[in-house]
Design an enzyme around this catalytic site. Structure first.
Site, PDB file in Angstrom:
ATOM      1  CB  CYS A 118      11.512  -9.360  14.502  1.00  0.00           C
ATOM      2  SG  CYS A 118      10.802  -7.704  14.627  1.00  0.00           S
ATOM      3  CG  HIS A 257       9.201 -12.609  13.031  1.00  0.00           C
ATOM      4  ND1 HIS A 257       9.114 -12.299  14.421  1.00  0.00           N
ATOM      5  CD2 HIS A 257       8.437 -10.904  12.882  1.00  0.00           C
ATOM      6  CE1 HIS A 257       8.730 -11.514  14.696  1.00  0.00           C
ATOM      7  NE2 HIS A 257       8.464 -10.995  13.611  1.00  0.00           N
ATOM      8  CG  ASN A 287       6.291  -8.718  15.517  1.00  0.00           C
ATOM      9  OD1 ASN A 287       7.056  -9.411  16.633  1.00  0.00           O
ATOM     10  ND2 ASN A 287       6.536  -7.732  14.902  1.00  0.00           N
TER      11      ASN A 287
HETATM   12  O1  UT7 Z   1       8.007  -7.587  12.849  1.00  0.00           O
HETATM   13  C1  UT7 Z   1       9.397  -7.572  12.002  1.00  0.00           C
HETATM   14  C2  UT7 Z   1       8.128  -6.547  10.985  1.00  0.00           C
HETATM   15  N1  UT7 Z   1       7.216  -6.203  11.626  1.00  0.00           N
HETATM   16  C3  UT7 Z   1       6.150  -6.479  10.340  1.00  0.00           C
HETATM   17  O2  UT7 Z   1       7.100  -7.799   9.464  1.00  0.00           O
HETATM   18  C4  UT7 Z   1       5.071  -5.817  10.048  1.00  0.00           C
HETATM   19  C5  UT7 Z   1       4.853  -5.991   8.504  1.00  0.00           C
HETATM   20  N2  UT7 Z   1       3.747  -4.979   7.749  1.00  0.00           N
HETATM   21  C6  UT7 Z   1       2.042  -5.507   8.169  1.00  0.00           C
HETATM   22  O3  UT7 Z   1       2.162  -6.711   8.784  1.00  0.00           O
HETATM   23  C7  UT7 Z   1       1.151  -4.521   7.024  1.00  0.00           C
HETATM   24  O4  UT7 Z   1       2.101  -3.927   6.327  1.00  0.00           O
HETATM   25  C8  UT7 Z   1       0.537  -3.869   8.123  1.00  0.00           C
HETATM   26  C9  UT7 Z   1      -0.501  -4.661   8.991  1.00  0.00           C
HETATM   27  C10 UT7 Z   1       1.567  -2.944   8.999  1.00  0.00           C
HETATM   28  C11 UT7 Z   1      -0.605  -2.732   8.182  1.00  0.00           C
HETATM   29  O5  UT7 Z   1      -1.489  -3.949   7.276  1.00  0.00           O
HETATM   30  P1  UT7 Z   1      -1.481  -2.981   4.769  1.00  0.00           P
HETATM   31  O6  UT7 Z   1      -2.297  -4.109   5.049  1.00  0.00           O
HETATM   32  O7  UT7 Z   1      -0.182  -3.461   4.901  1.00  0.00           O
HETATM   33  O8  UT7 Z   1      -1.956  -1.802   5.037  1.00  0.00           O
HETATM   34  P2  UT7 Z   1      -1.869  -0.608   4.927  1.00  0.00           P
HETATM   35  O9  UT7 Z   1      -0.355   0.477   5.567  1.00  0.00           O
HETATM   36  O10 UT7 Z   1      -1.220  -0.094   3.301  1.00  0.00           O
HETATM   37  O11 UT7 Z   1      -2.856   0.566   5.474  1.00  0.00           O
HETATM   38  C12 UT7 Z   1      -4.633   0.051   4.887  1.00  0.00           C
HETATM   39  C13 UT7 Z   1      -5.041   1.430   5.531  1.00  0.00           C
HETATM   40  C14 UT7 Z   1      -4.973   2.819   5.249  1.00  0.00           C
HETATM   41  O12 UT7 Z   1      -6.206   3.632   5.263  1.00  0.00           O
HETATM   42  P3  UT7 Z   1      -6.525   4.060   3.656  1.00  0.00           P
HETATM   43  O13 UT7 Z   1      -4.805   4.840   3.432  1.00  0.00           O
HETATM   44  O14 UT7 Z   1      -6.211   2.804   2.581  1.00  0.00           O
HETATM   45  O15 UT7 Z   1      -6.953   4.740   3.605  1.00  0.00           O
HETATM   46  C15 UT7 Z   1      -4.560   2.876   6.362  1.00  0.00           C
HETATM   47  O16 UT7 Z   1      -4.558   3.994   7.507  1.00  0.00           O
HETATM   48  O17 UT7 Z   1      -5.287   0.748   6.424  1.00  0.00           O
HETATM   49  C16 UT7 Z   1      -5.269   1.643   7.997  1.00  0.00           C
HETATM   50  N3  UT7 Z   1      -4.887   1.497   8.754  1.00  0.00           N
HETATM   51  C17 UT7 Z   1      -5.329   1.239   9.816  1.00  0.00           C
HETATM   52  N4  UT7 Z   1      -6.913   1.283   9.558  1.00  0.00           N
HETATM   53  C18 UT7 Z   1      -7.766   0.765  11.278  1.00  0.00           C
HETATM   54  C19 UT7 Z   1      -3.616   1.008   9.116  1.00  0.00           C
HETATM   55  N5  UT7 Z   1      -3.759   0.794  10.651  1.00  0.00           N
HETATM   56  C20 UT7 Z   1      -4.893   0.652  10.510  1.00  0.00           C
HETATM   57  C21 UT7 Z   1      -5.064   0.497  11.794  1.00  0.00           C
HETATM   58  N6  UT7 Z   1      -7.168   0.412  12.084  1.00  0.00           N
HETATM   59  N7  UT7 Z   1      -4.472   0.328  13.289  1.00  0.00           N
END
Ligand code: UT7
Length: 330
Positions: A118, A257, A287
């Site tokens: 990125c 970004h 993204n």
């Molecule tokens: O481009 C360069 C690099 N990329 C980034 O900068 C991305 C960086 N990271 C992020 O943007 C975020 O960490 C994410 C958007 C990927 C995830 O958000 P989060 O708030 O960190 O969520 P999480 O991974 O902690 O997941 C929270 C919950 C989980 O469920 P449980 O375990 O709490 O029951 C996931 O399974 O959300 C669940 N989850 C979803 N639910 C519905 C993860 N993805 C989804 C989804 N829809 N698409």
């Protein structure tokens, strides 16, 4: 300070391209267990664009490059270097820059790809500056193009909702009219590379007929990437401002970004830049990795948010890990 910081470097033309096909969050609800509400509140993304069948990263880059060349008032034949940022190349070989060159009708330029995920566009600005410093007559075409939707695991909801396809391009010279590249700084930490990967390279010894594994697609530890992204984008932005004797009061617009609205807000908060001076368009494109920053620049100009006279701070973070910041005075 390097000698190249004393040489003027102008970013003269900007162009961007996104494919016609749009996938909304509601479309994704039908593919994977997710909701528009989750994607919107956790990321800010509402839709992303997807390359058509048979359309590749090089095609998107060529479209963006044509617009950048027109914006710079230049012909493809004037280009001496094509440098292309991508982590989703058309092929391992030939490089995508050569394919872009051929699509534009350029023959004889130096053409190569580089992968800073990125951070590709900001890394590219740094390389373009070095090229024009060493060779002031150089006319560099910098493209940043991604076909991320080709490397998403549509059964992995934690990654497949985040990314989109697109391309951005700029023409860079030592002279002429255009945005002055006041400074650029790039950094990396390869120890953390395993937190965000796309396989399919030679480290996986696939044999003919083997099934494709999960490693072939984007895999990410989102929470960890999130923390590093906020910390490093804010820190390198601060560093670039300080070494130029500037503060965030001197920045008219932050173009970060476009990965996650919460990351962007956290970086803005750390830098003390109010939201009205932070450009966001990830709700439209998701993204797009290397393409995200040049796509945002072109979009901000088209929408009249980025205007002549403005000093813009670019901040990026991506797989590798890589990150960077640049100051562009329009
Ligand atoms: O481009 C360069 C690099 N990329 C980034 O900068 C991305 C960086 N990271 C992020 O943007 C975020 O960490 C994410 C958007 C990927 C995830 O958000 P989060 O708030 O960190 O969520 P999480 O991974 O902690 O997941 C929270 C919950 C989980 O469920 P449980 O375990 O709490 O029951 C996931 O399974 O959300 C669940 N989850 C979803 N639910 C519905 C993860 N993805 C989804 C989804 N829809 N698409």
């Amino acid at each position: 300070m390097t000698a190249s910081r004393d040489i003027a470097c102008r970013v003269r033309g900007f162009g961007a391209y996104t494919p016609v096909d749009v996938l909304t969050n509601f479309d994704l609800e039908k593919i994977v267990e997710t909701t528009d509400e989750w994607i919107t509140t956790r990321t800010g993304i509402k839709q992303r664009h997807r390359l058509a069948e048979g359309q590749n990263a090089s095609d998107a880059a060529a479209e963006a490059a044509r617009l950048a060349l027109a914006d710079a008032g230049m012909e493809p034949g004037e280009i001496t270097h094509v440098i292309n940022a991508t982590c989703t190349p058309d092929y391992l070989c030939p490089n995508t820059a050569c394919l872009i060159e051929a699509k534009l009708g350029i023959v004889g330029a130096m053409a190569f790809d580089f992968n800073a995920a990125c951070s590709g566009y900001v890394y590219g600005l740094s390389m373009a500056r070095a090229i024009v410093a060493a060779q002031p007559e150089a006319r560099v075409l910098l493209t940043a193009t991604e076909a991320l939707t080709r490397r998403l695991n549509w059964a992995d909801r934690s990654t497949c909702v985040l990314f989109g396809d697109g391309a951005g391009a700029s023409v860079i010279t030592a002279d002429g009219e255009g945005a002055l590249l006041e400074d650029v700084r790039c950094a990396s930490d390869g120890n953390l590379g395993g937190l965000l990967t796309i396989g399919g390279g030679t480290s996986t010894p696939y044999a003919k007929g083997d099934p494709i594994g999960d490693d072939f697609f984007v895999q990410m530890n989102g929470r960890d990437v999130f923390k590093h992204a906020v910390r490093n984008m804010a820190a390198i932005s601060q560093e670039v401002l300080e070494r130029n004797g500037l503060t965030t009061d001197d920045v008219a617009l932050l173009i970060p970004h476009q990965a996650n609205l919460r990351i962007i807000e956290a970086v803005g908060d750390r830098l003390g830049i109010p939201t009205e001076r932070v450009f966001v368009n990830l709700h439209e494109f998701g993204n797009t990795s290397a393409a995200s920053v040049p796509l945002a620049i072109a979009d901000a100009r088209a929408k009249g948010v980025l205007r002549p006279g403005m000093r813009v701070l670019l901040a990026t973070f991506g797989g590798g890990f890589t990150w960077g910041a640049a100051l562009l005075h329009f």
